[in-house]
Design an enzyme around this catalytic site. Structure first.
Site, PDB file in Angstrom:
ATOM      1  CG  ASP A 176      -2.205  -0.845   0.896  1.00  0.00           C
ATOM      2  OD1 ASP A 176      -2.233  -1.484  -0.166  1.00  0.00           O
ATOM      3  OD2 ASP A 176      -3.135  -0.872   1.725  1.00  0.00           O
ATOM      4  CG  ASP A 181      -9.163  34.625 -33.366  1.00  0.00           C
ATOM      5  OD1 ASP A 181      -9.221  34.282 -34.570  1.00  0.00           O
ATOM      6  OD2 ASP A 181      -8.460  34.070 -32.523  1.00  0.00           O
ATOM      7  N   GLY A 186      -9.868  28.857 -36.272  1.00  0.00           N
ATOM      8  CA  GLY A 186     -10.957  29.266 -37.158  1.00  0.00           C
ATOM      9  C   GLY A 186     -10.667  29.130 -38.642  1.00  0.00           C
ATOM     10  CG  LEU A 187      -7.581  30.491 -42.306  1.00  0.00           C
ATOM     11  CD1 LEU A 187      -8.654  31.146 -43.164  1.00  0.00           C
ATOM     12  CD2 LEU A 187      -6.255  31.223 -42.471  1.00  0.00           C
TER      13      LEU A 187
END
Lengths: 427, 540
Positions: free
Chosen positions: B36, B287, B422-423
């Site tokens: 343990d 953006d 995004g683009l």
């Protein structure tokens, strides 16, 4: 464990050296950890731990980021109702296994792995395995072994797993002697050994564990076996029950160990000395040359082993004899004197060996000695680094190809790297 | 029994270790079997602590069970006391330790140490890690702060005029997700309001510090999973009110500032006016327009999941399509939050159930734990980590809070990063056959190049196979079998081809919507027309 008594009585002279025995807090893994590499070695096996959330958490933490796909292991977590006897644990287990096999129909071999909780409540997993084997035969074979911390330390989990497989290995029928190599090895190491044995003319070589459950080795009175790992006493005993004979040898770590290991097989199979030299010489020379690079870095450095895997004694032998390192203390979780007899003969006579552990006392000795490098588990490594000591974490030695000639320098490099790193870092 | 592949929380004694390791001068003696001690490396490796956790394990083995394990426990406790000389000690058992019934609490009391010894009883087969941390912290606070409690019925003395208000920060522990930097950020924020921090606990506190908890005017609960039980007790006994708002996200931080200012009797407005955070402007800038209504699935502990849903919806303009937690203790709060977004909360600690849900919902982003990274990777969905359990990379060297205004900045960057920019998203929708930037390729700003050729198949098939995920590891990277859709409708080949023109990350959703539309309208064969009919029908 009964292997202990057997080992002591058979102790030959060189291994009757003084060993410190310690009992206290053990900072080690339990045998469940073996699953982390065994599930990759035997590719169509699944390991189902029957235990608590702690067991599930342990394997998950030990496997770490390694596994991002669905792993071939899981845990049947026992709950309050299982302990209170409100549900029949066997019915529950059957339900879980049925669910699992439906989810993963490609499983051919299922191990029910016992844990501390299942051990303490005396859940009979071997009977469960028998029952489930009958139910799912022939598609799935179900076996059981214990990986509990109560009975096993780290690599002993592999021993327990392999020992559970031995009784179901097919019986060998031929009369010709065959060689069995026992203990998990990296695929690349296995392939190298196959080429060497081929060169020696020992044609019939099998490996155990195999890469999948369909290619289990056969075993019988004509089988001679070589242990590739030092932590396999139960497996060896089971093999001996099936009539196989163990070949005494050092372990294949470093040039000397590998040569001794191969020679044991060569002698048993009547390979003549000239052929042995012809086959091994090029590899030996190459390995020696590769080791040279590390001798300067490692020679004279003082080394301290905390107990972890039982690989410590063969490693200490390699590092002291082939790289001239000095041994401060060699800790091992468990010392099987018979299997390690060839190693103990080679280990420097003054090496301090400790079996077992009391971690606080051992840390006191380590701090006092201020070794150049400390081999220890991940629970101790960073704290010791913070105290200014250089460490090599031990588990890596189980997960890296280190056996054989062509890995000798890789093995040395594992110990040189932390020292080089400490020297390199300015901040 | 429960079949578990991955577990979201460890056993409760790991929670107790998180409290003990977070604190100083406190020692934990744990009756546990050999092995343990693996839990140590959670702290030394994942959190990269430079000290061993202050935990002594008895590490009993099989041979000890025939003998006196109680004596083993007592000698471990005696040695730990002598060696570490702690200010206080907690004692308890792990799951196996509790089965052998040695009563660590009673045994430790009989040793007659001159420090407080607090027994921690953790039902390992019912409860889990966070519960263990909460219970341990509560028992510690009760035992150590309790003796300083004012007599029942007395009122709290008014603070002297001109004296700065003081509060405690409750909840941060070892192995907490970003607890280290959250403390810094919130302490700074309180400082700007003119509020002092009395004690931070458990993280960094000694037992002696816990005796001073009652000196604060109120408590700030940062992580209810750990601290709400202790805070409720402090409110009852010391009449200290505590905060309910978790300052994760810009709006929540503002609310939090007003809440603490109210408790401290100070004016928050000058501070809020001066505060700067970039998330709102970044999120308003054009953006970010393409982030609008990105479909997001959120899973984690209750605190982080609820806070994340609010940020996702109100501050980043995502659409929350799924919300869930493994913190059953806070299930009600998560259900209430989920209702706000019109989704049904998923309250489960079953990894396979979460996986099936993600596959079914087809989100464009998963916000979750380390486990959701496994799921998202398999399904080819972008993912960011918002909650424990986490691995080593989420204990970063750099300053990386989740709370307060800087936390919001960190969150903006972290969550947007895995999304395709995004683009690139536009270009992929226009030109499908580019040899390099092709369908299903990973966003090129992530550098790793291209997803395996089979990735689209895996993601799409997952819709049809929520229950039967790919099997062995190898299978995940092999082309998944084309399984018939679980509907009556059949896809015509042209329609199937047309479907491929829909951008990869929304294609699964489109397939599912079309099939639903076909079923609802009794269409047997899905044609190109059906596809566009469905698109018009579900237009948002």
């Amino acid at each position: 464990m009964n292997a202990r008594a057997e080992g002591c009585t058979a102790a030959p002279d060189p291994s009757s050296r003084v060993v410190r025995h310690e009992r206290g807090q053990h900072e080690v893994f339990c045998g469940l950890t073996g699953i982390v590499w065994l599930h990759r070695k035997i590719q169509d096996a699944f390991f189902l731990v029957v235990g608590s959330r702690t067991c599930a958490h342990l394997i998950q933490s030990a496997a770490g980021v390694m596994i991002f796909a669905e792993p071939r292991f899981g845990t049947a977590i026992m709950e309050e109702k299982d302990l209170a006897g409100l549900t029949d644990a066997n019915d529950e287990l059957d339900r879980i296994v049925t669910q699992l096999i439906a989810r993963r129909p490609d499983i051919k071999l299922l191990f029910l792995v016992g844990s501390c909780p299942s051990e303490v409540i005396k859940l009979d997993l071997s009977r469960a395995a028998l029952r489930l084997s009958q139910r799912f035969s022939p598609a799935v074979r179900v076996l059981s072994y214990s990986g509990s911390g109560l009975e096993t330390t780290f690599t002993q989990g592999e021993d327990a797993c392999l020992a559970s497989l031995v009784p179901v290995l097919p019986a060998s029928t031929g009369t010709e002697a065959s060689l069995l190599v026992v203990g998990s090895l990296a695929d690349v190491v296995e392939d190298q050994f196959i080429r060497l044995f081929d060169g020696l003319g020992i044609g019939s070589v099998q490996f155990f564990p195999p890469r999948n459950s369909g290619s289990m080795p056969s075993v019988g009175p004509n089988t001679k076996f070589l242990l590739a790992q030092p932590f396999l006493p139960d497996t060896a005993r089971e093999l001996e029950h099936r009539g196989a004979k163990r070949l005494a040898a050092p372990f294949p770590l470093g040039v000397e160990g590998t040569t001794g290991w191969l020679r044991a097989a060569a002698n048993a199979f009547g390979v003549d000395e000239a052929l042995f030299d012809k086959v091994t010489q090029p590899a030996r020379v190459r390995a020696e040359r590769a080791l040279d690079k590390f001798r300067k870095e490692l020679s004279g450095r003082r080394l301290f082993f905390f107990p972890d895997s039982q690989l410590e004694i063969p490693l200490a032998r390699f590092l002291s004899r082939e790289l001239s390192m000095e041994l401060v203390e060699v800790g091992t979780p468990y010392l099987h004197r018979e299997h390690l007899a060839e190693e103990l003969k080679l280990l420097p006579a003054d090496a301090a060996i400790t079996e077992g552990q009391d971690v606080d006392l051992q840390l006191d000795r380590c701090r006092e000695a201020r070794p150049d490098i400390v081999v220890c588990g991940l629970g101790l490594a960073n704290p010791l680094e913070a105290e200014g000591m250089t460490t090599k974490w031990a588990i890596e030695l189980v997960f890296t190809p280190i056996q054989g000639y062509d890995q000798a320098s890789d093995l040395a490099e594992l110990f040189a790297r932390p020292l080089v790193r400490r020297a390199k870092l300015v901040a | 029994m429960q079949l578990t592949v991955w577990t979201y929380e460890g056993p409760p004694h790991v929670g107790a270790m998180r409290v003990a390791t977070g604190m100083e001068q406190l020692h934990y003696v744990l009756h546990a079997p050999q092995g343990d001690t693996y839990a140590d490396l959670l702290f030394t490796m994942i959190e990269r602590r430079n000290k061993r956790p202050p935990v002594t394990y008895t590490t009993f083995a099989a041979r000890d069970l025939g003998k006196d394990t109680a004596e083993l426990f007592m000698s471990a406790a005696r040695n730990a006391y002598a060696r570490f000389k702690p200010q206080a000690m907690i004692v308890g058992a792990s799951c196996t330790g509790s089965l052998i019934q040695d009563d660590p609490g009673g045994l430790a009391k009989s040793l007659g140490f001159s420090i407080p010894v607090i027994p921690i009883d953790l039902p390992a087969y019912q409860r889990k890690e966070n519960w263990g941390a909460s219970e341990t912290f509560y028992q510690l606070v009760r035992a150590i702060a309790g003796p300083k409690a004012p007599p029942p019925g007395t009122k709290r003395a008014e603070r002297a005029p001109g004296q700065r208000a003081k509060c405690n920060l409750l909840g941060p522990t070892a192995l907490g997700f970003r607890h280290r930097d959250d403390i810094t950020e919130i302490t700074k924020l309180l400082g700007q309001l003119g509020i002092d921090v009395n004690v931070v606990a458990p993280m960094g506190a000694t037992p002696a510090d816990l005796t001073r908890l009652g000196e604060a005017d109120f408590n700030v609960v940062l992580y209810p999973e750990v601290a709400s039980q202790a805070a409720s007790w402090l409110q009852r006994i010391f009449h200290q009110p505590f905060t309910k708002t978790i300052p994760i996200g810009v709006s929540a931080t503002r609310e939090f500032v007003r809440e603490v200012a109210g408790l401290a009797g100070v004016d928050p407005e000058p501070m809020l006016a001066a505060a700067s955070t970039r998330l709102p402007w970044y999120s308003h800038s054009v953006d970010s327009t393409y982030l609008t209504n990105k479909r997001v699935f959120i899973f984690g502990d209750a605190t982080h999941a609820i806070a994340s849903a609010r940020i996702a919806s109100e501050e980043l303009g995502f659409k929350v399509v799924g919300l869930g937690t493994y913190s059953r203790e806070f299930g009600r709060d998560v259900r209430e939050a989920a209702a706000k977004y019109g989704v049904e909360a998923l309250i489960t600690d079953d990894y396979l159930e979460v996986e099936a849900k993600v596959a079914e919902l087809h989100p464009e982003l998963v916000l979750g734990t380390q486990m959701e990274r496994h799921i998202a990777k398999r399904l080819g969905v972008p993912c960011a980590v918002i909650s424990a359990p986490v691995h080593v990379q989420d204990f970063p060297a750099r300053y990386a809070p989740q709370m307060g205004f800087e936390g919001a900045n960190v969150i903006f960057d972290t969550w947007v990063h895995p999304l395709m920019m995004g683009l690139e998203e536009h270009l992929l929708a226009m030109f499908k056959d580019d040899f390099e930037f092709k369908d299903g390729a990973l966003p090129s700003h992530l550098g790793t190049g291209h997803a395996p050729a089979s990735a689209p198949a895996v993601a799409e098939v997952a819709v049809a196979l929520p229950q039967s995920a790919p099997v062995l590891d190898g299978a995940a990277s092999e082309p998944a079998p084309t399984t018939p859709a679980p509907t009556g409708a059949v896809w015509a080949p042209e329609a199937e081809k047309e479907l491929l023109k829909i951008p990869f990350f929304v294609r699964g959703k489109a397939r599912r919507n079309t099939e639903r539309f076909a079923n609802e309208n009794g269409v047997a064969t899905i044609t190109v027309e059906t596809l566009y009919d469905a698109k018009a029908h579900f237009a948002r």
